[in-house]
Design an enzyme around this catalytic site. Structure first.
Site, PDB file in Angstrom:
ATOM      1  N   LEU A   1      -3.518  -3.820  13.562  1.00  0.00           N
ATOM      2  CA  LEU A   1      -2.707  -3.879  12.431  1.00  0.00           C
ATOM      3  C   LEU A   1      -2.630  -4.958  11.541  1.00  0.00           C
ATOM      4  O   LEU A   1      -3.070  -6.001  11.934  1.00  0.00           O
ATOM      5  CB  LEU A   1      -1.131  -3.733  12.938  1.00  0.00           C
ATOM      6  CG  LEU A   1      -0.801  -2.437  13.620  1.00  0.00           C
ATOM      7  CD1 LEU A   1       0.829  -2.562  14.076  1.00  0.00           C
ATOM      8  CD2 LEU A   1      -0.913  -1.126  12.818  1.00  0.00           C
ATOM      9  N   ASP A   2      -2.694  -4.700  10.145  1.00  0.00           N
ATOM     10  CA  ASP A   2      -2.951  -5.879   9.281  1.00  0.00           C
ATOM     11  C   ASP A   2      -1.799  -7.082   9.717  1.00  0.00           C
ATOM     12  O   ASP A   2      -0.756  -6.589  10.307  1.00  0.00           O
ATOM     13  CB  ASP A   2      -2.655  -5.522   7.810  1.00  0.00           C
ATOM     14  CG  ASP A   2      -3.842  -4.731   7.321  1.00  0.00           C
ATOM     15  OD1 ASP A   2      -4.701  -4.442   7.983  1.00  0.00           O
ATOM     16  OD2 ASP A   2      -3.495  -3.963   6.419  1.00  0.00           O
ATOM     17  N   LYS A   3      -2.208  -8.314   9.382  1.00  0.00           N
ATOM     18  CA  LYS A   3      -0.923  -9.202   9.555  1.00  0.00           C
ATOM     19  C   LYS A   3       0.259  -9.048   8.930  1.00  0.00           C
ATOM     20  O   LYS A   3       1.377  -9.103   9.755  1.00  0.00           O
ATOM     21  CB  LYS A   3      -1.438 -10.491   8.780  1.00  0.00           C
ATOM     22  CG  LYS A   3      -0.406 -11.699   9.100  1.00  0.00           C
ATOM     23  CD  LYS A   3      -0.811 -12.899   7.987  1.00  0.00           C
ATOM     24  CE  LYS A   3       0.002 -14.076   7.979  1.00  0.00           C
ATOM     25  NZ  LYS A   3      -0.473 -15.102   6.994  1.00  0.00           N
TER      26      LYS A   3
ATOM     27  N   THR B   1       1.630  -5.874   8.585  1.00  0.00           N
ATOM     28  CA  THR B   1       1.980  -4.517   9.039  1.00  0.00           C
ATOM     29  C   THR B   1       2.672  -4.773  10.274  1.00  0.00           C
ATOM     30  O   THR B   1       1.953  -5.475  11.345  1.00  0.00           O
ATOM     31  CB  THR B   1       0.931  -3.566   8.979  1.00  0.00           C
ATOM     32  OG1 THR B   1       0.371  -3.325   7.635  1.00  0.00           O
ATOM     33  CG2 THR B   1       1.330  -2.111   9.215  1.00  0.00           C
TER      34      THR B   1
ATOM     35  N   ARG C   1      -2.914   1.900   2.933  1.00  0.00           N
ATOM     36  CA  ARG C   1      -2.571   1.049   1.550  1.00  0.00           C
ATOM     37  C   ARG C   1      -3.545   1.640   0.313  1.00  0.00           C
ATOM     38  O   ARG C   1      -3.202   1.747  -0.643  1.00  0.00           O
ATOM     39  CB  ARG C   1      -2.814  -0.259   1.907  1.00  0.00           C
ATOM     40  CG  ARG C   1      -2.034  -0.801   2.915  1.00  0.00           C
ATOM     41  CD  ARG C   1      -2.436  -2.316   3.453  1.00  0.00           C
ATOM     42  NE  ARG C   1      -2.080  -3.263   2.313  1.00  0.00           N
ATOM     43  CZ  ARG C   1      -2.641  -4.499   2.503  1.00  0.00           C
ATOM     44  NH1 ARG C   1      -3.365  -4.808   3.760  1.00  0.00           N
ATOM     45  NH2 ARG C   1      -2.677  -5.369   1.565  1.00  0.00           N
TER      46      ARG C   1
END
Length: 342
Positions: free
Chosen positions: A148-150, A152, A262
């Protein structure tokens, strides 16, 4: 066909090839050991001189297996990880000898890298799991099978040994097409997508740098299939023409590309609130909101995206595991502000 191996002794890693033995030793051992180790792991052991045939060390995986060959495989103790364990609190939903399922908070980087060598989820897992990590590829580290993105938040599963890592990796590579893997997110976006549900089928590739992504044309060298299914859950400040200033959208991934939700939501004209990479031009829409909601939106520090549901097949038991996590406090405040004065 007979089982190609029979136990030659009580030692677990001494094996004798029978009359059906054939093929390269790296491929043969990978299959014969029942997927316990990846082929790359077997190749690494061979190159390290940990595999012998009939008492002689072999260092090339391409050597052919012969019926009657006796293999001895030395298994060195897993090495300590390069990243060091750090006592970082974890929100654990489930844990056993094979996997750990947790809720990643916003702001936490998953894996050490440039600019983030400490304070990551991997550092936290090394500390939390300790000796229960039996080694991924010969190193005592957690097996990250998805990220997961930082900024998210949401549910993640991590492997604790080689077998679990390989099994989970295969599930994510398959994108749930032949198994129970399912990933669902909640996103708060600008505007309201047309209709109540839809599918975005648009390949993604690099957007000129190492991290950012963009929609690509079919046939572009770096274009990779990307499919997102969405459903509108709530609409905020809806207008007479059925448009709205914002909406909460459930997104189910059919593929799992970097920044997929996104980029896809921005591609159809509805970027995520707080997404400075793909939705910066929409920030002025906050001026159309009541003052209280406007203030909350303007200070929201990240993209409004939460991985609220994850389902997968347990790598050891075959059971379908299902986990959910409600949106975290910052997204809850955002949603409540958008509902107010609506």
């Amino acid at each position: 066909m007979n089982d190609p191996f029979k136990q030659a002794s009580a030692i677990r890693k001494v094996l004798t090839a029978n009359e059906d033995a054939a093929g390269r030793i790296d491929a043969f051992l990978t299959e014969a050991l029942g997927g316990e180790f990846s082929r790359n792991r077997i190749k690494s052991l061979i190159e390290q001189g940990e595999v012998s045939i009939n008492g002689k060390v072999v260092t090339e995986g391409k050597k052919k297996v012969q019926p009657g060959d006796v293999f001895e495989i030395g298994m060195p103790e897993p090495e300590d990880p390069e990243p060091k364990g750090e006592d970082i609190p974890l929100d654990v939903l489930y844990e056993d000898d094979d996997v750990i399922v947790l809720v990643k908070p916003p702001g936490l980087v998953v894996h050490p890298g440039a600019g983030n060598w400490t304070g990551t989820l991997v550092n936290a897992l090394i500390h939390h799991c300790g000796d229960s990590l039996s080694g991924i590829g010969g190193v005592k580290r957690p097996g990250i099978v998805h990220r997961l993105d930082k900024d998210t938040s949401g549910v993640m599963v991590v492997a604790k040994n080689d077998i679990a890592h390989r099994h989970l990796s295969d599930q994510f590579a398959d994108h749930g097409r032949t198994g129970p893997l399912e990933r669902a997110y909640m996103a708060v976006v600008w505007g309201r997508p047309r209709g109540l549900k839809g599918t975005i089928d648009a390949p993604l590739g690099r957007a000129g740098d190492r991290i950012k992504r963009a929609v690509k044309r079919e046939g572009d060298d770096d274009a990779r299939e990307a499919i997102t299914h969405y459903q509108v859950i709530e609409r905020y400040h809806e207008r007479p023409d059925s448009t709205a200033l914002a909406a909460m959208v459930r997104c189910n991934l059919e593929t799992g590309r970097t920044h997929q939700i996104r980029v896809h939501m921005a591609h159809i004209g509805h970027p995520l609130i707080g997404d400075t990479d793909y939705g910066a031009a929409f920030r002025t829409k906050a001026n159309l909101l009541p003052d209280e909601a406007k203030a909350v939106v303007n200070r929201f520090p990240r993209q409004a995206l939460h991985a609220f549901m994850l389902a997968f097949e347990h790598p050891a038991t075959g059971e379908t595991m299902h986990f959910e996590s409600p949106v975290p406090a910052d997204m809850k405040e955002l949603v409540e502000a958008l509902r107010s004065g609506d």
